[in-house]
Design a protein around this motif. Sequence first.
Motif, PDB file in Angstrom:
ATOM      1  N   VAL A 155       5.583 -13.891 -31.577  1.00  0.00           N
ATOM      2  CA  VAL A 155       6.100 -13.486 -30.345  1.00  0.00           C
ATOM      3  C   VAL A 155       6.707 -14.461 -29.711  1.00  0.00           C
ATOM      4  O   VAL A 155       5.728 -15.319 -29.466  1.00  0.00           O
ATOM      5  N   ASP A 156       7.724 -14.709 -28.933  1.00  0.00           N
ATOM      6  CA  ASP A 156       8.088 -15.876 -28.293  1.00  0.00           C
ATOM      7  C   ASP A 156       8.757 -15.434 -26.899  1.00  0.00           C
ATOM      8  O   ASP A 156       8.710 -16.438 -26.228  1.00  0.00           O
ATOM      9  N   GLY A 161      14.288 -11.795 -29.375  1.00  0.00           N
ATOM     10  CA  GLY A 161      12.851 -11.579 -30.223  1.00  0.00           C
ATOM     11  C   GLY A 161      12.427  -9.961 -30.092  1.00  0.00           C
ATOM     12  O   GLY A 161      11.395  -9.455 -30.841  1.00  0.00           O
ATOM     13  N   GLN A 162      13.030  -9.321 -29.085  1.00  0.00           N
ATOM     14  CA  GLN A 162      12.640  -7.851 -29.001  1.00  0.00           C
ATOM     15  C   GLN A 162      12.859  -7.040 -30.143  1.00  0.00           C
ATOM     16  O   GLN A 162      12.164  -6.067 -30.467  1.00  0.00           O
ATOM     17  N   VAL A 165       9.984  -7.228 -32.638  1.00  0.00           N
ATOM     18  CA  VAL A 165       8.862  -6.540 -32.061  1.00  0.00           C
ATOM     19  C   VAL A 165       8.897  -5.082 -32.431  1.00  0.00           C
ATOM     20  O   VAL A 165       7.925  -4.748 -32.757  1.00  0.00           O
ATOM     21  N   ALA A 181      -0.040  -9.337 -32.892  1.00  0.00           N
ATOM     22  CA  ALA A 181       0.997 -10.171 -32.238  1.00  0.00           C
ATOM     23  C   ALA A 181       0.523 -11.525 -31.680  1.00  0.00           C
ATOM     24  O   ALA A 181      -0.503 -11.582 -30.905  1.00  0.00           O
ATOM     25  N   HIS A 183       1.311 -15.288 -30.339  1.00  0.00           N
ATOM     26  CA  HIS A 183       2.131 -15.978 -29.531  1.00  0.00           C
ATOM     27  C   HIS A 183       1.465 -17.270 -29.395  1.00  0.00           C
ATOM     28  O   HIS A 183       0.336 -17.682 -28.994  1.00  0.00           O
ATOM     29  N   LEU A 217       2.945 -12.543 -23.628  1.00  0.00           N
ATOM     30  CA  LEU A 217       2.783 -11.817 -24.838  1.00  0.00           C
ATOM     31  C   LEU A 217       2.461 -10.354 -24.344  1.00  0.00           C
ATOM     32  O   LEU A 217       3.142  -9.533 -25.130  1.00  0.00           O
ATOM     33  N   ALA A 220       5.789  -8.985 -23.688  1.00  0.00           N
ATOM     34  CA  ALA A 220       6.904  -8.821 -24.873  1.00  0.00           C
ATOM     35  C   ALA A 220       6.529  -7.624 -25.558  1.00  0.00           C
ATOM     36  O   ALA A 220       7.542  -6.927 -26.348  1.00  0.00           O
ATOM     37  N   VAL A 221       5.208  -7.086 -25.589  1.00  0.00           N
ATOM     38  CA  VAL A 221       4.974  -6.078 -26.680  1.00  0.00           C
ATOM     39  C   VAL A 221       4.653  -4.580 -25.681  1.00  0.00           C
ATOM     40  O   VAL A 221       4.416  -3.612 -26.136  1.00  0.00           O
ATOM     41  N   HIS A 235      -3.967  -8.883 -29.921  1.00  0.00           N
ATOM     42  CA  HIS A 235      -2.891  -9.576 -29.056  1.00  0.00           C
ATOM     43  C   HIS A 235      -3.788 -11.453 -29.345  1.00  0.00           C
ATOM     44  O   HIS A 235      -4.907 -11.251 -28.907  1.00  0.00           O
TER      45      HIS A 235
END
Length: 296
Positions: A155-156, A161-162, A165, A181, A183, A217, A220-221, A235
């Motif tokens: 994950v960046d 990047g979605q 995910v 996940a 990061h 992070l 992002a998720v 995570h």
Amino acid sequence: MVTGLVVVGVDGSASSLAAVEAAAREARSRGAGLRVVHAFAWPATHVLLGPSPLGPPEGGLRNAVDRLVSEAVERARTVAPELDVSHVVVTGEPLTVLEAQSRAAELVVAGTRGMGGFVGLMVGSTAVRLAAHGRCPVLVVREQPHADGPIVLGVDGSAAGQKAVDFAFAEAALHNAPLVALHTWTTWNAPMPAPQDPSVPYANPPGALAEEEERLLAEAVAGRQERYPGVAVDHRVVRGGAREALIEASRSARLVVVGARGRGGFAGLLLGSVSQALLHHAHCPVAVVRGAGESH
């Protein structure tokens, strides 16, 4: 009922047969059909395709291609006997053929190196170029996956990047696998949080940068765990390089999922340095997922 399509490229190599097995498992888990594809480039060389007048009737390049495709189909049915398996031999260069096939597929699977690979290369040019140009996610089968391992998602925090995910959560749900996940950040690539005291520019308490990366992070998720409540998510925020951390995590993973390019990528590059490093050095299969709107 078959509702999708998984495509796998074959050339008779051990690597491509391993890809067939992985593709069969993916198609079975998705309720999709499997299409075995061979790119037949020899007609362009004007070489005799049929058996030689002095050789056995089963000889010749075309018969050899038919045998290798039949072997691949049987390998797939050994893994998943109930699978709807089709096959096609297409005249053309492998990348061009597989890129065209990817337009109608939900996943394309390839081995690391084919029959034409140069000794010493860790991954063939077709696999790398397909990951950059494929119109759907591309799964490159490297070493055998750890069956009980997690799916590792790089994950960046980038918008591109979605899609990766989404793919990783869907894969974890399909295979009933836990998801890590992961990061990574360094002081060179992490965005500096706004100072808590505006009168003192760039002044932040110790740990503020790490907390900002943990927030990135989580954002992002966000929303995926509600969509996939059965997926257990770990995570992990690691201070260090993304390539090193993801390659290390791949040692115990069943799959690593990354976007094609991260937030630090140069405009115009189709494949970033992290995804390329994983294709060459990961210890398990690698899925590369292009972001929405990325040019081909």
